[in-house]
Design a protein around this motif. Structure first.
Motif, PDB file in Angstrom:
ATOM      1  N   VAL A  13       0.861  -1.182   0.000  1.00 10.41           N
ATOM      2  CA  VAL A  13       0.000   0.000   0.000  1.00 10.41           C
ATOM      3  C   VAL A  13       0.897   1.232   0.000  1.00 10.41           C
ATOM      4  N   MET A  14       0.679   2.122  -0.969  1.00 11.89           N
ATOM      5  CA  MET A  14       1.448   3.362  -1.022  1.00 11.89           C
ATOM      6  C   MET A  14       0.678   4.405  -1.820  1.00 11.89           C
ATOM      7  N   TRP A  15       1.036   5.647  -1.600  1.00 13.10           N
ATOM      8  CA  TRP A  15       0.436   6.747  -2.348  1.00 13.10           C
ATOM      9  C   TRP A  15       0.873   6.662  -3.805  1.00 13.10           C
ATOM     10  N   VAL A  16       0.027   7.145  -4.696  1.00 15.29           N
ATOM     11  CA  VAL A  16       0.348   7.157  -6.126  1.00 15.29           C
ATOM     12  C   VAL A  16       1.644   7.924  -6.365  1.00 15.29           C
ATOM     13  N   SER A  17       1.820   9.040  -5.684  1.00 11.80           N
ATOM     14  CA  SER A  17       3.036   9.840  -5.869  1.00 11.80           C
ATOM     15  C   SER A  17       4.286   9.054  -5.472  1.00 11.80           C
ATOM     16  N   GLU A  18       4.191   8.249  -4.409  1.00 10.35           N
ATOM     17  CA  GLU A  18       5.328   7.412  -4.006  1.00 10.35           C
ATOM     18  C   GLU A  18       5.629   6.360  -5.074  1.00 10.35           C
ATOM     19  N   HIS A  19       4.566   5.777  -5.623  1.00  9.27           N
ATOM     20  CA  HIS A  19       4.724   4.773  -6.665  1.00  9.27           C
ATOM     21  C   HIS A  19       5.414   5.364  -7.897  1.00  9.27           C
ATOM     22  N   GLN A  57      -5.362  -1.935  -7.182  1.00 11.38           N
ATOM     23  CA  GLN A  57      -4.566  -1.481  -6.048  1.00 11.38           C
ATOM     24  C   GLN A  57      -5.184  -0.271  -5.350  1.00 11.38           C
ATOM     25  N   LYS A  58      -5.786   0.638  -6.113  1.00  9.23           N
ATOM     26  CA  LYS A  58      -6.321   1.864  -5.504  1.00  9.23           C
ATOM     27  C   LYS A  58      -7.434   1.565  -4.501  1.00  9.23           C
TER      28      LYS A  58
END
Length: 77
Positions: A13-19, A57-58
């Motif tokens: 699980v991670m933020w889109v920006s991190e991805h 994933q979202k």
């Protein structure tokens, strides 16, 4: 193999920006052999009795694959 890629423990699980940042900073990992992917999925199946696969994933939407379904997918039966 989408089931390997979406295997629940492999989808952090991670933020889109991190991805996106990870993709910019690092090369994609090498794709493992088909045998390694099958072994990984079968180890998960043996441990949990069903394969949990993330398909979105979202929203963390996922589906399950049973042993008979897995056998058909890999051509075992």
């Amino acid at each position: 193999m989408q089931i390997f890629r979406g295997l629940m423990p492999r989808v952090p699980v991670m933020w889109v920006s991190e991805h996106l940042d990870l993709h910019q900073r690092f090369s994609a990992p090498p794709v493992p052999s088909k045998f390694v992917m099958i072994d990984t999925v079968e180890e998960y199946l043996a441990q949990y009795g069903v394969i949990d696969v993330v398909c979105e994933q979202k929203t963390n939407e996922h589906y399950q694959v049973s042993q008979p379904q897995w056998d058909r997918i890999i051509g075992r039966k």
